[in-house]
Scaffold this motif. Structure first.
Motif, short mmCIF file in Angstrom:
data_model
loop_
_atom_site.label_atom_id
_atom_site.label_comp_id
_atom_site.label_asym_id
_atom_site.label_seq_id
_atom_site.Cartn_x
_atom_site.Cartn_y
_atom_site.Cartn_z
N LEU A 49 0.82 -1.20 0.00
CA LEU A 49 0.00 0.00 0.00
C LEU A 49 0.86 1.26 0.00
O LEU A 49 1.87 1.32 0.70
N HIS A 50 0.41 2.23 -0.76
CA HIS A 50 0.97 3.57 -0.74
C HIS A 50 0.01 4.38 0.14
O HIS A 50 -1.16 4.50 -0.17
N VAL A 51 0.52 4.88 1.25
CA VAL A 51 -0.30 5.60 2.22
C VAL A 51 0.12 7.07 2.20
O VAL A 51 1.29 7.39 2.41
N THR A 52 -0.85 7.94 1.91
CA THR A 52 -0.59 9.38 1.91
C THR A 52 -1.37 10.02 3.06
O THR A 52 -2.58 9.81 3.17
N THR A 53 -0.66 10.73 3.91
CA THR A 53 -1.28 11.34 5.09
C THR A 53 -1.56 12.82 4.84
O THR A 53 -0.68 13.55 4.38
N VAL A 54 -2.80 13.22 5.12
CA VAL A 54 -3.22 14.61 4.94
C VAL A 54 -3.74 15.12 6.28
O VAL A 54 -4.64 14.52 6.87
N LYS A 55 -3.18 16.25 6.75
CA LYS A 55 -3.63 16.85 8.00
C LYS A 55 -4.60 17.98 7.67
O LYS A 55 -4.30 18.85 6.86
N GLY A 56 -5.77 17.94 8.31
CA GLY A 56 -6.79 18.96 8.09
C GLY A 56 -6.64 20.12 9.06
O GLY A 56 -6.07 19.98 10.14
N ALA A 57 -7.19 21.27 8.70
CA ALA A 57 -7.15 22.47 9.54
C ALA A 57 -7.89 22.24 10.86
O ALA A 57 -7.61 22.89 11.86
N ASP A 58 -8.85 21.30 10.86
CA ASP A 58 -9.64 21.00 12.06
C ASP A 58 -8.93 20.02 13.00
O ASP A 58 -9.51 19.55 13.97
N GLY A 59 -7.66 19.70 12.70
CA GLY A 59 -6.92 18.75 13.53
C GLY A 59 -7.11 17.31 13.08
O GLY A 59 -6.55 16.40 13.68
N SER A 60 -7.90 17.12 12.03
CA SER A 60 -8.14 15.77 11.54
C SER A 60 -6.91 15.24 10.81
O SER A 60 -6.02 15.99 10.40
N LEU A 61 -6.88 13.92 10.67
CA LEU A 61 -5.81 13.25 9.96
C LEU A 61 -6.44 12.21 9.05
O LEU A 61 -7.25 11.40 9.51
N THR A 62 -6.13 12.27 7.77
CA THR A 62 -6.65 11.29 6.82
C THR A 62 -5.48 10.55 6.21
O THR A 62 -4.50 11.17 5.77
N ARG A 63 -5.58 9.23 6.22
CA ARG A 63 -4.57 8.38 5.58
C ARG A 63 -5.23 7.72 4.37
O ARG A 63 -6.09 6.86 4.53
N ASN A 64 -4.85 8.17 3.19
CA ASN A 64 -5.39 7.60 1.96
C ASN A 64 -4.58 6.37 1.57
O ASN A 64 -3.35 6.40 1.58
N LEU A 65 -5.30 5.30 1.24
CA LEU A 65 -4.69 4.01 0.92
C LEU A 65 -4.89 3.69 -0.55
O LEU A 65 -6.00 3.79 -1.07
N LYS A 66 -3.81 3.31 -1.21
CA LYS A 66 -3.88 2.95 -2.64
C LYS A 66 -2.87 1.83 -2.88
O LYS A 66 -1.73 1.92 -2.44
N GLU A 67 -3.33 0.81 -3.60
CA GLU A 67 -2.43 -0.31 -3.86
C GLU A 67 -1.29 0.09 -4.79
O GLU A 67 -1.45 0.99 -5.62
N GLU A 68 -0.15 -0.56 -4.58
CA GLU A 68 0.97 -0.46 -5.53
C GLU A 68 1.55 -1.86 -5.65
O GLU A 68 2.62 -2.15 -5.13
N PRO A 69 0.81 -2.75 -6.33
CA PRO A 69 1.17 -4.17 -6.34
C PRO A 69 2.53 -4.49 -6.95
O PRO A 69 3.12 -5.52 -6.63
N THR A 70 3.06 -3.61 -7.78
CA THR A 70 4.35 -3.90 -8.41
C THR A 70 5.52 -3.19 -7.73
O THR A 70 6.64 -3.21 -8.23
N TYR A 71 5.28 -2.57 -6.58
CA TYR A 71 6.32 -1.81 -5.87
C TYR A 71 7.48 -2.72 -5.47
O TYR A 71 8.64 -2.29 -5.52
#
Length: 138
Positions: A49-71
């Motif tokens: 998985l390629h995980v991208t972390t995004v911090k929101g102005a409201d203190g939230s944290l989002t971790r977006n998950l996307k496959e990278e099967p050939t990594y």
């Protein structure tokens, strides 16, 4: 957040996780490798998985998950999960944290419908339950 950033330790609360490791971390991005236990007769699965972390102005944290099967090259004895798209969202609510976990997975290979349907229900429930239990201990 700390429980999720402990990639190897997170395997203890992720449903049917056999082993998990951090492959690379760079800024707000990381790549993880996970092996999953599966019931007989299903061949065990693994994923990158390629995980991208995004911090929101409201203190939230989002971790977006996307496959990278050939990594990394495929492991012998495992079927690589071909498609994963989803996210974790952590939103502070006073002394608590609201957690949203949403993921779409296509496991690849042959999986009997009964096994797939059970996993669809058990995986998110048991993963969230495991995360909560671990968070309450800390």
């Amino acid at each position: 957040q700390a429980l999720q950033e402990d990639v190897a330790g997170a395997c203890a609360w992720i449903h049917e996780c056999k082993t998990q490791k951090l492959l690379k971390h760079e800024g707000d991005q990381s790549w993880t490798y996970t092996q999953f236990n599966t019931p007989w007769p299903v061949t065990p699965r693994d994923s990158v998985l390629h995980v991208t972390t995004v911090k929101g102005a409201d203190g939230s944290l989002t971790r977006n998950l996307k496959e990278e099967p050939t990594y990394i090259p495929e492991e012998k004895g495992f079927v690589r999960v071909a498609k994963v798209e989803g996210f974790w969202k952590l939103v502070p609510k006073g002394d608590n944290t609201e957690v949203t976990y949403q993921v779409h997975t296509e496991p690849g290979g042959s999986v009997p419908a009964m096994v797939a349907n059970k996993f669809v229900v058990d995986a998110p429930f048991n993963t969230l339950k495991g995360l909560r239990e671990r968070a309450e201990k800390n």
